[in-house]
Design a protein around this motif. Sequence first.
Motif, mmCIF file in Angstrom:
data_model
loop_
_atom_site.group_PDB
_atom_site.id
_atom_site.type_symbol
_atom_site.label_atom_id
_atom_site.label_comp_id
_atom_site.label_asym_id
_atom_site.label_seq_id
_atom_site.Cartn_x
_atom_site.Cartn_y
_atom_site.Cartn_z
ATOM 1 N N ILE A 1 0.657 -1.368 0.002
ATOM 2 C CA ILE A 1 0.032 -0.117 -0.176
ATOM 3 C C ILE A 1 0.795 1.112 0.150
ATOM 4 C CG2 ILE A 1 -1.837 -1.125 1.320
ATOM 5 C CD1 ILE A 1 -1.070 0.602 3.662
ATOM 6 N N THR A 2 2.156 1.071 -0.084
ATOM 7 C CA THR A 2 3.024 2.267 0.151
ATOM 8 C C THR A 2 2.913 3.327 -1.098
ATOM 9 O OG1 THR A 2 4.663 1.024 1.578
ATOM 10 C CG2 THR A 2 5.373 3.143 0.369
ATOM 11 N N ALA A 3 3.059 2.537 -2.384
ATOM 12 C CA ALA A 3 2.944 3.337 -3.496
ATOM 13 C C ALA A 3 1.874 4.256 -3.678
ATOM 14 C CB ALA A 3 2.942 2.506 -4.715
ATOM 15 N N PRO A 4 0.552 3.901 -3.611
ATOM 16 C CA PRO A 4 -0.697 4.599 -3.543
ATOM 17 C C PRO A 4 -0.667 5.791 -2.482
ATOM 18 C CG PRO A 4 -1.388 2.551 -2.901
ATOM 19 C CD PRO A 4 -0.019 2.439 -3.468
ATOM 20 N N ILE A 5 -0.414 5.220 -1.534
ATOM 21 C CA ILE A 5 -0.384 6.260 -0.271
ATOM 22 C C ILE A 5 0.645 7.501 -0.300
ATOM 23 C CG2 ILE A 5 -0.021 6.509 2.322
ATOM 24 C CD1 ILE A 5 -2.483 4.809 1.865
ATOM 25 N N VAL A 6 1.894 7.147 -0.771
ATOM 26 C CA VAL A 6 2.900 8.211 -1.155
ATOM 27 C C VAL A 6 2.437 9.160 -2.023
ATOM 28 C CG1 VAL A 6 5.119 8.802 -1.918
ATOM 29 C CG2 VAL A 6 4.941 6.467 -0.218
ATOM 30 N N ARG A 7 1.641 8.646 -3.012
ATOM 31 C CA ARG A 7 1.155 9.343 -4.269
ATOM 32 C C ARG A 7 0.253 10.583 -3.503
ATOM 33 N NH1 ARG A 7 1.099 8.462 -9.752
ATOM 34 N NH2 ARG A 7 -1.376 9.125 -9.802
ATOM 35 N N LEU A 8 -0.468 10.227 -2.574
ATOM 36 C CA LEU A 8 -1.455 11.290 -1.952
ATOM 37 C C LEU A 8 -0.715 12.652 -1.576
ATOM 38 C CD1 LEU A 8 -3.583 8.940 0.359
ATOM 39 C CD2 LEU A 8 -4.376 9.937 -1.727
ATOM 40 N N LYS A 9 0.739 12.379 -1.218
ATOM 41 C CA LYS A 9 1.404 13.412 -1.037
ATOM 42 C C LYS A 9 1.566 14.738 -1.950
ATOM 43 C CE LYS A 9 4.350 16.255 1.595
ATOM 44 N NZ LYS A 9 3.856 17.034 2.592
ATOM 45 N N HIS B 1 -8.213 6.261 2.587
ATOM 46 C CA HIS B 1 -7.605 6.691 0.991
ATOM 47 C C HIS B 1 -8.649 6.949 0.059
ATOM 48 C CE1 HIS B 1 -6.541 5.134 -2.928
ATOM 49 N NE2 HIS B 1 -5.488 5.713 -2.693
ATOM 50 N N GLN B 2 -10.113 6.351 -0.064
ATOM 51 C CA GLN B 2 -10.918 7.048 -0.854
ATOM 52 C C GLN B 2 -11.528 8.279 -0.456
ATOM 53 O OE1 GLN B 2 -10.884 4.079 1.051
ATOM 54 N NE2 GLN B 2 -12.902 3.520 1.903
ATOM 55 N N ASP B 3 -11.548 8.567 0.726
ATOM 56 C CA ASP B 3 -11.917 9.839 1.074
ATOM 57 C C ASP B 3 -11.034 11.098 0.793
ATOM 58 O OD1 ASP B 3 -14.034 11.190 2.189
ATOM 59 O OD2 ASP B 3 -13.469 11.106 4.241
ATOM 60 N N LEU B 4 -9.917 11.011 0.544
ATOM 61 C CA LEU B 4 -8.809 11.821 0.120
ATOM 62 C C LEU B 4 -8.978 12.127 -1.433
ATOM 63 C CD1 LEU B 4 -5.779 11.131 2.473
ATOM 64 C CD2 LEU B 4 -7.192 13.288 2.324
ATOM 65 N N LEU B 5 -9.023 10.618 -2.099
ATOM 66 C CA LEU B 5 -9.203 10.633 -3.637
ATOM 67 C C LEU B 5 -10.302 11.634 -3.881
ATOM 68 C CD1 LEU B 5 -8.308 7.054 -4.707
ATOM 69 C CD2 LEU B 5 -7.027 9.068 -4.268
ATOM 70 N N ARG B 6 -11.346 11.565 -3.220
ATOM 71 C CA ARG B 6 -12.700 12.331 -3.589
ATOM 72 C C ARG B 6 -12.485 13.716 -3.543
ATOM 73 N NH1 ARG B 6 -16.488 14.597 -0.153
ATOM 74 N NH2 ARG B 6 -15.117 13.663 1.430
ATOM 75 N N LEU B 7 -11.448 14.368 -2.761
ATOM 76 C CA LEU B 7 -11.078 15.734 -2.831
ATOM 77 C C LEU B 7 -10.170 16.185 -3.627
ATOM 78 C CD1 LEU B 7 -10.899 15.969 1.165
ATOM 79 C CD2 LEU B 7 -12.879 16.322 -0.254
ATOM 80 N N ASP C 1 -4.928 13.483 -11.285
ATOM 81 C CA ASP C 1 -5.102 12.246 -11.957
ATOM 82 C C ASP C 1 -5.085 10.932 -11.156
ATOM 83 O OD1 ASP C 1 -5.366 9.932 -13.466
ATOM 84 O OD2 ASP C 1 -3.715 10.318 -14.638
ATOM 85 N N ILE C 2 -6.233 10.570 -10.578
ATOM 86 C CA ILE C 2 -6.237 9.711 -9.638
ATOM 87 C C ILE C 2 -6.457 7.891 -9.882
ATOM 88 C CG2 ILE C 2 -7.239 11.171 -7.771
ATOM 89 C CD1 ILE C 2 -9.879 9.865 -8.224
ATOM 90 N N HIS C 3 -6.475 7.956 -11.388
ATOM 91 C CA HIS C 3 -6.775 6.442 -12.081
ATOM 92 C C HIS C 3 -5.768 5.569 -11.434
ATOM 93 C CE1 HIS C 3 -8.746 9.173 -15.175
ATOM 94 N NE2 HIS C 3 -9.553 8.080 -15.229
ATOM 95 N N PHE C 4 -4.456 5.746 -11.334
ATOM 96 C CA PHE C 4 -3.494 4.852 -10.728
ATOM 97 C C PHE C 4 -4.134 4.231 -9.463
ATOM 98 C CE2 PHE C 4 -0.065 3.561 -8.078
ATOM 99 C CZ PHE C 4 0.619 2.642 -8.693
ATOM 100 N N ALA D 1 -5.780 0.261 -5.747
ATOM 101 C CA ALA D 1 -6.783 -0.070 -4.649
ATOM 102 C C ALA D 1 -7.651 -0.874 -4.732
ATOM 103 C CB ALA D 1 -7.201 1.387 -3.981
ATOM 104 N N LEU D 2 -8.296 -0.829 -5.838
ATOM 105 C CA LEU D 2 -9.286 -2.138 -6.276
ATOM 106 C C LEU D 2 -8.579 -3.416 -6.316
ATOM 107 C CD1 LEU D 2 -12.232 -2.828 -6.993
ATOM 108 C CD2 LEU D 2 -11.622 -2.384 -9.138
ATOM 109 N N ALA D 3 -7.458 -3.518 -7.035
ATOM 110 C CA ALA D 3 -6.716 -4.739 -7.242
ATOM 111 C C ALA D 3 -6.158 -5.133 -5.887
ATOM 112 C CB ALA D 3 -5.546 -4.369 -8.301
ATOM 113 N N LEU D 4 -5.755 -3.969 -5.151
ATOM 114 C CA LEU D 4 -5.203 -4.667 -3.727
ATOM 115 C C LEU D 4 -6.451 -5.199 -3.063
ATOM 116 C CD1 LEU D 4 -2.640 -4.670 -2.373
ATOM 117 C CD2 LEU D 4 -3.155 -2.565 -1.332
#
Length: 313
Positions: free
Chosen positions: A158-166, A183-189, A193-196, A201-204
């Motif tokens: 989960i490190t890769a998607p979490i680091v991208r939030l920064k 994670h999904q809450d921050l993506l909503r805001l 580009d949040i496709h990755f 996250a879905l694959a995980l």
Amino acid sequence: MSVLPDSKISNSTFLLTGFPGLEGKYPWLSIPFSCVYAMVLSGNCLVLHVIRTEPSLHEPMFYFLAMLALTDLCMGLSTVHTVLGVLWGLSQEIGLDACIAQTFFVHGLSCMESGVLLAMAFDRFTAICNPLRYTSILTNTRIINIGVAILGRSFLFITAPIVRLKFFHYCRPHILSHSFCLHQDLLRLSCSDIHFNSFYALALVICTLLADSVLILISYILILHSVLTIASQEERLKSLQTCVSHICAVLVFYIPIIGLTMVHRFGKHLSPVVHVLMGNIYILFPPLMNPIIYSVKTQQIRRRIQRWFTKQN
């Protein structure tokens, strides 16, 4: 507690949501939530203490239970400061770095709990279907390797998607849906580009939570098949009783996740209070119930706790 206008919130600060419309009742709501957190922390610490101090519990089943209790304890510690901070009126704001760190631990610990439950299912499968080789299969070294594998799978992936939030740009109102970060809450805001992050996250989720639940189900099908071959009905019941605690823990973990997913997917018309309540159940219900389940259903732990309190009295 009133929500601050977005113009007064810096780009690196977010507002946590308590229970919308119930702000005046926060002092009263804080009482049951404080009691729940106290039970989460004390209950899991008690289970860990009993397993550590009782030599008869130094066996694979209880090593996995200790991992579960430690995971639940960390889950409580990772959210207690924001949930009670909102209800006590201490702070409704959280910085981006702190929010990302909390997101990392909440999702990592959820994945870790799923992995521990799968390991406990393997433990029960080995104990019932291959009892003569139980101790030779689940050696201390192998248990340590399983624990390290669960820990690595839970946090490394989960490190890769979490680091991208920064590095995302958050252009929408910085108001989160819960009193903790997801994670999904921050993506909503985010306006980046949040496709990755979305697909990853879905694959995980499919590769961890869904795969773990399927493997747990398969293990119990094999356990049931093995138990039905036992001639004595008394022996059948005795074998199945050793699985009751684990089955309850699995249900306690997966039912809130399914409920929260259904509310987010189909309950957009529901009151925000329902969403917040389901989020808190997802975070608090498993850590609260697991120590109770294992203290009541596991004879060795129940007797040790009774002896311990008898000596104290």
